[in-house]
Every structure is written in C-alpha cells, then in structure tokens.
Design a protein around this motif. Structure first.
Motif, PDB file in Angstrom:
ATOM      1  N   GLN A 182     -14.096  -9.292   9.560  1.00  0.00           N
ATOM      2  CA  GLN A 182     -13.989  -8.932  10.970  1.00  0.00           C
ATOM      3  C   GLN A 182     -15.277  -8.275  11.456  1.00  0.00           C
ATOM      4  O   GLN A 182     -15.647  -8.371  12.604  1.00  0.00           O
ATOM      5  CB  GLN A 182     -12.812  -7.971  11.154  1.00  0.00           C
ATOM      6  CG  GLN A 182     -11.617  -8.646  11.795  1.00  0.00           C
ATOM      7  CD  GLN A 182     -10.416  -7.736  11.771  1.00  0.00           C
ATOM      8  OE1 GLN A 182      -9.895  -7.414  10.705  1.00  0.00           O
ATOM      9  NE2 GLN A 182      -9.973  -7.308  12.928  1.00  0.00           N
TER      10      GLN A 182
ATOM     11  N   GLY B  70      -1.134  -7.815   8.960  1.00  0.00           N
ATOM     12  CA  GLY B  70      -1.443  -8.064   7.551  1.00  0.00           C
ATOM     13  C   GLY B  70      -2.317  -9.290   7.332  1.00  0.00           C
ATOM     14  O   GLY B  70      -2.451  -9.764   6.208  1.00  0.00           O
ATOM     15  N   LYS B  71      -2.939  -9.792   8.397  1.00  0.00           N
ATOM     16  CA  LYS B  71      -3.736 -11.018   8.278  1.00  0.00           C
ATOM     17  C   LYS B  71      -4.989 -10.792   7.422  1.00  0.00           C
ATOM     18  O   LYS B  71      -5.265 -11.558   6.495  1.00  0.00           O
ATOM     19  CB  LYS B  71      -4.161 -11.498   9.682  1.00  0.00           C
ATOM     20  CG  LYS B  71      -2.990 -11.686  10.644  1.00  0.00           C
ATOM     21  CD  LYS B  71      -3.438 -12.156  12.003  1.00  0.00           C
ATOM     22  CE  LYS B  71      -4.277 -11.147  12.784  1.00  0.00           C
ATOM     23  NZ  LYS B  71      -3.594  -9.901  13.173  1.00  0.00           N
ATOM     24  N   THR B  72      -5.726  -9.711   7.754  1.00  0.00           N
ATOM     25  CA  THR B  72      -6.937  -9.436   6.981  1.00  0.00           C
ATOM     26  C   THR B  72      -6.587  -9.155   5.527  1.00  0.00           C
ATOM     27  O   THR B  72      -7.271  -9.598   4.607  1.00  0.00           O
ATOM     28  CB  THR B  72      -7.689  -8.247   7.607  1.00  0.00           C
ATOM     29  OG1 THR B  72      -8.019  -8.577   8.955  1.00  0.00           O
ATOM     30  CG2 THR B  72      -8.950  -7.940   6.847  1.00  0.00           C
TER      31      THR B  72
ATOM     32  N   PRO C  73       0.330 -10.079  15.482  1.00  0.00           N
ATOM     33  CA  PRO C  73      -0.173  -8.894  16.194  1.00  0.00           C
ATOM     34  C   PRO C  73      -1.100  -8.061  15.307  1.00  0.00           C
ATOM     35  O   PRO C  73      -1.121  -8.252  14.095  1.00  0.00           O
ATOM     36  CB  PRO C  73       1.092  -8.104  16.528  1.00  0.00           C
ATOM     37  CG  PRO C  73       2.225  -9.022  16.277  1.00  0.00           C
ATOM     38  CD  PRO C  73       1.777 -10.069  15.338  1.00  0.00           C
TER      39      PRO C  73
ATOM     40  N   PHE D 274       0.885  -1.176   0.000  1.00  0.00           N
ATOM     41  CA  PHE D 274       0.000   0.000   0.000  1.00  0.00           C
ATOM     42  C   PHE D 274       0.910   1.209   0.000  1.00  0.00           C
ATOM     43  O   PHE D 274       1.434   1.569   1.055  1.00  0.00           O
ATOM     44  CB  PHE D 274      -0.889   0.029   1.242  1.00  0.00           C
ATOM     45  CG  PHE D 274      -1.934  -1.038   1.266  1.00  0.00           C
ATOM     46  CD1 PHE D 274      -2.921  -1.077   0.305  1.00  0.00           C
ATOM     47  CD2 PHE D 274      -1.936  -2.000   2.259  1.00  0.00           C
ATOM     48  CE1 PHE D 274      -3.896  -2.064   0.322  1.00  0.00           C
ATOM     49  CE2 PHE D 274      -2.914  -2.982   2.291  1.00  0.00           C
ATOM     50  CZ  PHE D 274      -3.889  -3.018   1.314  1.00  0.00           C
TER      51      PHE D 274
ATOM     52  N   GLY E 113      -2.459  -5.407  12.879  1.00  0.00           N
ATOM     53  CA  GLY E 113      -1.782  -4.701  11.801  1.00  0.00           C
ATOM     54  C   GLY E 113      -0.716  -5.527  11.114  1.00  0.00           C
ATOM     55  O   GLY E 113       0.043  -5.018  10.296  1.00  0.00           O
TER      56      GLY E 113
ATOM     57  N   LEU F 269       3.983   1.038   2.195  1.00  0.00           N
ATOM     58  CA  LEU F 269       3.798   0.032   3.248  1.00  0.00           C
ATOM     59  C   LEU F 269       3.687  -1.375   2.659  1.00  0.00           C
ATOM     60  O   LEU F 269       2.868  -1.626   1.781  1.00  0.00           O
ATOM     61  CB  LEU F 269       2.528   0.361   4.033  1.00  0.00           C
ATOM     62  CG  LEU F 269       2.136  -0.630   5.120  1.00  0.00           C
ATOM     63  CD1 LEU F 269       2.990  -0.420   6.350  1.00  0.00           C
ATOM     64  CD2 LEU F 269       0.667  -0.481   5.452  1.00  0.00           C
TER      65      LEU F 269
END
Ligand SMILES: Nc1ncnc2c1ncn2[C@@H]1O[C@H](COP(=O)(O)OP(=O)(O)O)[C@@H](O)[C@H]1O
Ligand SMILES: [Mg+2]
Lengths: 286, 322, 253
Positions: free
Chosen positions: C83, C39-41, C35, C11, C37, C14
């Motif tokens: 989520q 990057g799982k989603t 943790p 992104f 943020g 990022l």
C-alpha cells in the motif's frame, strides 16, 4: 543455605532491583515520550553520583540534603539537554541517537577533566542493622528498596492523577493525536527528561553509598537499564518494573550461588534470547 | 578520477611520512589511526544495510585472542594465525548474524552490545584458556619477512608495524570499496532504503545483511589480531563498550553517506587529540566542540563539509572565469 | 494457478483472516475487495510470506509455499506491491528497476562480489531490460530522475514497474490506484490492461469500485476476515451481503 543467607541475598536482589528500576524508568519515560533511546542516560546517572559526592565532600552537605539537591540539579541538566540537544532532532531518531552517543563522550570527558579518573566513594548514613524474625537486615540496602518502590508509587500517582501525567500517557500512546488534542509536547518532553534524569540521580546517589564511583560507571547502568526495559517491553512502566525485578534478582541472588561472571552471562544471554523470540519484551504487546 | 589521484597521493605521503616523524610516538599514533580507519570503514559496510552494529569491540577481542592463542599455544605462524582469526570472527559473525539480523534498528544494535559484553565476560571467566581478567602478555610479533639483499622486516621497530598497518589499511579499503561499488553494495543500499520491498522482489535480505555483517566483522577481527601482536598484550576489556562507541562516533562524525566519510572521521578524531598535545588539558572540550558542531551544522558529517567546500571553490573559480 | 485452502490468521484475539478458500486461474484478473480493515493486506502478507498463517495452505502451481520467506515466494513467481513504500527513494528510476531485476540477473550472493568477465555483460543486459520495463510502464521521460522527486502517481507506477522487473507469474497489487488523480488512474488502468494482454495473472485489491468492476473477471469480497461473496462483477454488485458490508463501513470504504 540457611534462612538468613537466603533472606539477605533476596534483600540484596531487591535493592539492586530498586536501582535498576529507577534507571530503567528514566529510559522508558524518555523513550515513550520523546521516541529516542537515550543512551547517554548512564552518563546522567554518573553525573548524579558525582554531584552527591562533591556536595558531601566539598560543600559539607550531609547525605540526604546532598541527594535531594543533586536530584533537582541533575533533573535540570535533563531539561537543558532536552531543550538544546534533543528538541531540534525530534522526529529524526537516527540523528537523536547520534546526539545521544556524542553526549556520552562529551559528558564523560567533562567529568574526567573536572574530577579525574580515580574512583571515589562516600559512606551511607544508613548504618546499622535491623532484626526481623532473627534475620539481620542492613539498613543501607533496605532504604534503597523503600525509596525505590516509594518513588515508583509517586511516579504512578503523578501519571495517574496530574494533567501532565495524563498528557504523558497520551503522547506515549499516540504522538500525532496528542499534538492535535492541544497537548504541549515541548513541556511534556521537558518534564519527562526532568523526571527521568532525576530518578537516575537518586539511583546513582544510593549506588555511590554502596560502591565506589568513577567516570565510566555509566555504561554499566546503561546496559542494565536497557536490559531491563527490553526484558519488560520498551516504553512500558509496568514492563520496567517487572524487568527490573527479574534482572535485579538474577544479579542479586545468582552471584551468591555461582559467580558474578556467570550471573552476568546468564543475564545477557537471557536478554538476547528473549529479544530473538519476543522482540516486544515480556510485558509488551505485538 | 579525482578520487583515484587523491588516494594515490595520500598513499605516497603515508609511505614517506615516517621519515619525517620526530619519534616513535607519532609512528604509534599513525598506526592507531590506520587501525581506526579500517574499523570505521568496515563498520560502514555493515551500516550500508541499514543496521548499526556495536559488536566491533567484541569481534576485535575475539580476533585478538584467537590469533594470540593460536601462536602461543599451538605455535602457529603469526601470519596464518591472524588470517585464521579474521576468518573465525567472520564465522562467529555469520552464525550470530542470522538470528541477530532478524531484529531491526535499535534492537539489533542492542543485541550486538550485549554480545560484546558477553565476549568480555567469557574471556574474563575462561581463565584456563585466556588467562582471565589479567589478560595475556608477551604475544609474539609477526615473523620476519626476509628477502636476502632486498629487505629485512623483522618487526623489531615500530616503523615495520607502520608499514604493515599501512598495507592492511590499503588492502582493506580497496576490498571495501570494491564491495561497495559491486552489485552487493547496490543491493545493500536498496535494502537500507526499503527492506520490505527488497525482500518481496526476491532479495534474500537477511542473507545479504549477514554477508555485510560477517565481512565487516572479518576486518574487525584482523585489526584485533594485528593489535595483539603489535602491543604484545591483550586484556578482556581492551576493546570494551567505549571503544566501540568511539568507532561509531568517528564514523558518524566523518559522515556515513560517502566512502571517504569514516576515513576522514577516524583520521581527524584520532590525530587531532595527539597533534594538539600542548592543549591536552582542554582536549575533551575541543573534542566536544567538534562533535557538537558536526551534530548541529553538518548532518552529512565532515565529508559533507569537504564536498560543500569543493562546490564553493568551484563556484568561485567559475565566477572568476566568467 | 494459486490455490488457497482454509487460510486463517489470528492477531491475539483478532481474526484478521478467517478460513478463506480461493482459487485464481492463470491469465485472469481477480479482484479482492472489502471495507477498510477487512483483512485484505493481511491476506497478501500471508500469501507472499511476510507473516505466517495460523492455519491453512497456500499452493502455487501445484507446490505448497505456505510459510516460505517472501524472497523464496518471489523466486517461485509471486510478486506483490504494498500500500505504501514500493520504491527505493534515494535511487533513480532506472536504478530502482535494475535493482528489482535482481532475480533475473542470475547474480547470487557470492557471484555478486566477483567481477567475472560475464558479469559486465550481465550488468548491461540488466540495464537494457530495465529500460524496456520503464518504457512499458510509461516512465521513460523520468529514467534518470530520483524516485523520491516523482509525483505520487508516478511513484505508484514505479512501484508496479519494480514488481514487473522481478518477472512475476502472479502479480498482486495492493490498492495501486490509491491517492491518484483521474489522469494517473486512467494511465495505470491502461498499464494493467497491457499487462493482462501480455498474459500476466493479477490479483488486485482496489477501493476504486468503478475500476475494479470494469477490470476484473471475478471478484471476491471479504469483511472482518471472512468471505461474504464471490462472482463476476455484476453478481457481486447485486449481492445484499456486500451492499450491507459497504453501507455498514460508511463512506471511508
Ligand atoms: N501485524 C499486525 N498485528 C496486529 N494486528 C494487525 C496486524 N496487521 C493487521 N492487523 C489488523 O488486522 C486487521 C486487518 O488489517 P488489513 O489486512 O490491513 O486490512 P485491509 O488491508 O483490508 O484494510 C485490522 O484490524 C488490523 O488492525
Ligand atoms: Mg490494506
């Protein structure tokens, strides 16, 4: 084209840019602070033009005082609209949108009733021309460029150096966070509406001195204003300036080369294409 | 059931109504009302998917010009021309819908506005085809329908157009109602609620949105075509931005939640200014008052008022019976 | 069953997902943790086509599905939950599930409008199937309740029911236990166990460590978009990189 013609169509483009930027700044302010696309902004603008007209024709004001009074008055109308029509629907953009659409009809009908449908006009006191390097420049266009960009600088200073301005910045970046920091959203929204509407009135006052005014002039202004903020990126002041410059130059310079219609088509097509490929606008971020 | 009976009753009323009307002017008002009802209801079909289209004006313009030019330039029968115009508009909507529907919310609405503005500019510009800003005149009325001995509808009188519009309106409403009650309507409502979920469980959301868009625009095209043959003249900006805004307001004032909402809105807001012509001077203010009242007190629109009223009456009856 | 090769997503500057290789075998439950943020989603979004990867391939049952639209990916048999927003709030529970049966109704865009004689029967079959799924998910007492008025936990379970209605081969759950109370957590864990018994393959993102460790056959850990560990729960728990990542991210992870 010879030098003079180029310079004049450029100046013309810049003058139009100035108008577009003033309109777009109002839309952008209201959008980023209140979270709604204020589509009756064009009607506010139209009211501004009529105020100047009546102050000149009926109250005997001369142009500059008329413009100042109209600007303040229209700013107050903005505060009124914010309080009565928009505040109850904060956080409900769909209904705020309906409100805004209804305001178009309401305001337009009121003006139509009071002033009639015939186009009206008044003349600019900024007559005469200026010679710079042998190029003829009409004062009445130059003054728009000066005022337009002057107000832009003032707005920038306001946002940069006043507490309210900083609060506006905070809200536009994060609504909930701002409320937590103890920023008075009601007050800041009212200021945003005041400024937005006042800027539209200035733009309209000048437009009225160049062209005729009519109760339906608002939709054109709205289209251009929305086009500009989309081109630049929603909710960004820098975006509004860049978008305004691009579109103003297209609309100011292209008609001299092709036709007005083609210029209009190019403008709209450009915006649709930009939206499809870069919905966040030229200046906006993902 | 109540719905069915009410609709039948209203239809019968509308069939006999012209015989009680005092002049062609009122017939005209009703024709326009019925046009507006088709427009608001078809706009609502699109909005079932959660997208507010402001392209109706542009689509009507395309429909009107297509039909008029097919008849005047190619000598086609008006009936075929109107149908082809509707289909052509649906095609245009389909082709533009795929890119447009990728945009959400206000962005979609904005590109549809710009699309309409482009239609106006193109019709103004393309003089060899459309006659430019001056518009086109003497668009022929539909060909006569003659069944010897039974009836002779020659479209020389406004009443004939009235019945034609009534037929169009009933047919359109039946189709739109059927679509809404079908699986398509169900899917569209789901897409409106949670677009991303609908897509992830396998619904081609863009496809369905485009389907709704192009079907809704089909009706706009038909109405535009009807209008051009009825009024027999057409200008590029007849159906400009404000026309579309009016349709949108009729729809929202009527209430977008139920099928009858837009019908009610279009009916009340088109008829009201006309029957109170004595008050014409003050019409804008009555109009404004209605709008403001609806905005503040009737989030579900006039249709919401009706259902509340019915609930209230039922309650009173129940109290009496108890 | 699912094979991911060198998957990356940037992104701007990022690197939300960075060069991930992963294989999920048929019938297993595979945990994806990291943790907030990490990057799982985003990883889920890449697999089911919500966003396009910058680099890398996604292969499902031998077919390359990289960059396909979510609805096409769903058709291949990959269904994911989100989520948030896993329900159609204005519909009842049964309406939710029967809409989610879309893929199995055999009703396409054009058939949907035509009331063929067969379509009545199809509609009836859909309702029966929907009811089965609702019962399986333990929501039968809410069949005609508006989805919006369910408790938070039941909304999440309805989300899973919606996903099941689409008959996944691979089910990807994004924090299914998020915000649930203890009782709802154990209900949901039982549901997941029942699904595994039915032979479903599951890819699970979950912050509830106890649940993840007890449910999963294998676990894959990412941080800042990069893989930091992979193995069975016991191995992962002992991995120093993992301990460091979770300590570094503080308590919110
Ligand atoms: N659409 C997006 N645009 C820009 N950045 C994004 C986008 N989606 C996620 N990110 C960023 O990618 C990173 C990973 O996010 P996410 O996948 O949601 O993490 P997780 O689910 O592991 O908590 C975060 O830093 C997030 O801000
Ligand atoms: Mg996440």
């Amino acid at each position: 084209m010879e030098m003079t013609a180029i310079a004049q169509s450029l100046l013309n483009g810049l003058a139009i840019s100035g108008i577009y930027i003033l309109i777009a700044l109002g839309l952008t302010l209201v959008l980023s602070i209140m979270g709604i696309v204020q589509i009756s902004h064009g009607e506010i603008y139209m009211v501004g033009a009529y105020c100047v007209y009546y102050l000149i024709k009926s109250a005997g004001f001369s142009f500059i005082p008329a413009l100042i009074v109209a600007t303040l008055f229209v700013g107050c109308i903005g505060v009124f609209l914010e309080r009565v029509f928009f505040r109850p629907f904060r956080g409900d953009p769909d209904r705020a949108m309906t409100v805004s659409i209804s305001l178009i009809l309401i305001i337009q009908n009121i003006v139509l009733f009071l002033a009639g449908g015939n186009p009206k006009s008044y003349s600019s006191p900024f007559t005469g021309v200026l010679f710079i390097f042998g190029i003829v420049i009409a004062w009445k266009r130059l003054i728009i460029v000066i005022v337009g960009f002057g107000l832009l600088v003032l707005l920038f200073l306001f946002i940069r150096y006043t507490k309210t301005g900083q609060a506006m910045l905070a809200i536009s970046q994060e609504r909930e966070g701002a409320a937590l920091q103890g920023i008075n959203i009601d007050f800041v929204s009212a200021v945003a509406m005041f400024l937005g509407c006042a800027l539209a009135a200035v733009a309209a006052g000048f437009i009225g001195s160049l062209f005729s005014i009519s109760p339906t002039m608002g939709s054109f202004a709205l289209m251009k204003g929305i086009a500009v903020i989309i081109l630049g990126g929603l909710g960004s002041i820098a975006g509004a300036v860049i978008g305004g410059l691009i579109l103003g130059l297209i609309d100011g310079v292209l008609p001299a080369i092709t036709s007005t219609y083609t210029a209009g088509l190019v403008g709209f097509a450009a915006i649709i294409i930009i939206l499809l490929f870069r919905p966040q606008g030229i200046w906006g971020h993902e | 059931m109540t719905y069915l009976l009410t609709s039948l009753f209203l239809t019968v009323c509308l069939i006999f109504l012209p015989h009680f009307m005092s002049g062609p002017y009122y017939v005209h008002v009703f024709i326009i009302t019925m046009m507006n009802i088709i427009l608001t209801s078809s706009l609502r079909l699109i909005s079932l998917s959660g997208q507010i289209s402001l392209a109706h004006g542009g689509m009507m313009t395309i429909g009107a010009y297509t039909s008029a030019l097919l008849v005047m330039r190619l000598g086609l029968s008006t009936w075929y021309a109107m149908l082809i115009a509707g289909l052509f508009v649906a095609l245009v909507a389909c082709l533009t819908g795929f890119p447009f529907m990728r945009l959400k919310g206000i962005y979609f609405s904005i590109v549809t506005v710009f699309f309409s503005e482009m239609v106006v500019l193109i019709t103004q510009q393309w003089e060899s085809l459309t006659g430019g800003s001056g518009g086109i005149y003497n668009i022929p009325a539909p060909g006569a329908i003659v069944v010897t001995g039974l009836f002779n509808i020659d479209f020389l009188s406004k009443i004939h157009f009235y019945y034609f519009a009534l037929f169009l309106m009933i047919a359109s409403l039946l189709i739109l109602y059927a679509i809404e009650k079908s699986r398509i309507g169900f899917i569209l409502k789901g897409i409106k609620q949670t677009d991303s979920l609908a897509e992830s469980i396998g619904i081609n959301t863009i496809g369905f949105k485009v389907l709704a868009y192009s079907t809704g625009c089909f009706f706009a095209g038909i109405v535009g075509a009807f209008y051009s043959h009825y009024i027999s003249a057409m200008c590029p900006d007849t159906f400009g931005f404000f026309y579309t805004i009016n349709i949108l307001v009729y729809m929202t004032v009527g209430g977008i939640e139920v099928f009858a909402g837009p019908i009610l809105g279009a009916f009340v807001l088109t008829i009201l200014p006309e029957i109170t012509r004595v008050l014409k001077e003050f019409m804008p203010f009555i109009f404004a008052a209605v709008l403001i009242a609806v905005i503040f007190f009737l989030p579900e629109g006039l249709a919401g008022l009706f259902s509340r009223l019915i609930a209230f009456i039922k309650k009173i009856i129940r109290i009496k019976n108890a | 069953m699912l094979e991911v090769k060198g998957l990356s997503k940037f992104f701007g500057g990022l690197e939300a997902v960075s060069n991930i290789d992963m294989t999920v075998k048929a019938g297993e439950i595979f945990g994806l943790i990291g943790p907030n943020g990490a990057g799982k989603t985003t990883f889920f979004n890449l697999i089911n086509g919500v966003i396009r990867p910058t680099r890398g391939r996604v292969i499902f049952e031998g077919q390359d599905i990289t960059g396909k639209k979510p609805h096409s990916v769903a058709k291949k048999g990959i269904i994911r939950t989100f989520q948030a927003n896993n329900i159609f709030p204005d519909f009842t529970v049964i309406e939710n599930v029967s809409l989610s049966c879309h893929l199995k109704t055999g009703i396409g865009i054009f058939e949907a409008s035509l009331h063929t004689p067969g379509s009545k029967k199809k509609e009836k079959d859909v309702l029966e199937r929907s009811y089965e799924i609702i019962k399986h998910a333990g929501l039968e007492s809410f069949t005609n309740t508006a989805a919006n008025s369910l408790s938070h936990g039941h909304k999440r379970i309805l989300g899973i029911a919606n996903a099941l209605a689409a008959e996944p081969k691979l089910l990807m759950l994004d924090e299914p236990l998020g915000g649930m109370n203890a009782e709802e957590v154990s209900e949901t864990i039982n549901l997941i166990r029942r699904l595994l018994d039915d032979g479903l393959t599951i890819l699970l993102i979950e912050h509830n460590m106890r649940a993840t460790m007890s449910l999963c056959d294998r676990i894959f850990v990412i941080n800042f978009g990069k893989k930091i560990a992979e193995g069975n729960p016991a191995e992962v728990k002992e991995n120093p990189e993992v301990i460091k990542a979770y300590l570094g991210a503080g308590q919110n992870a």
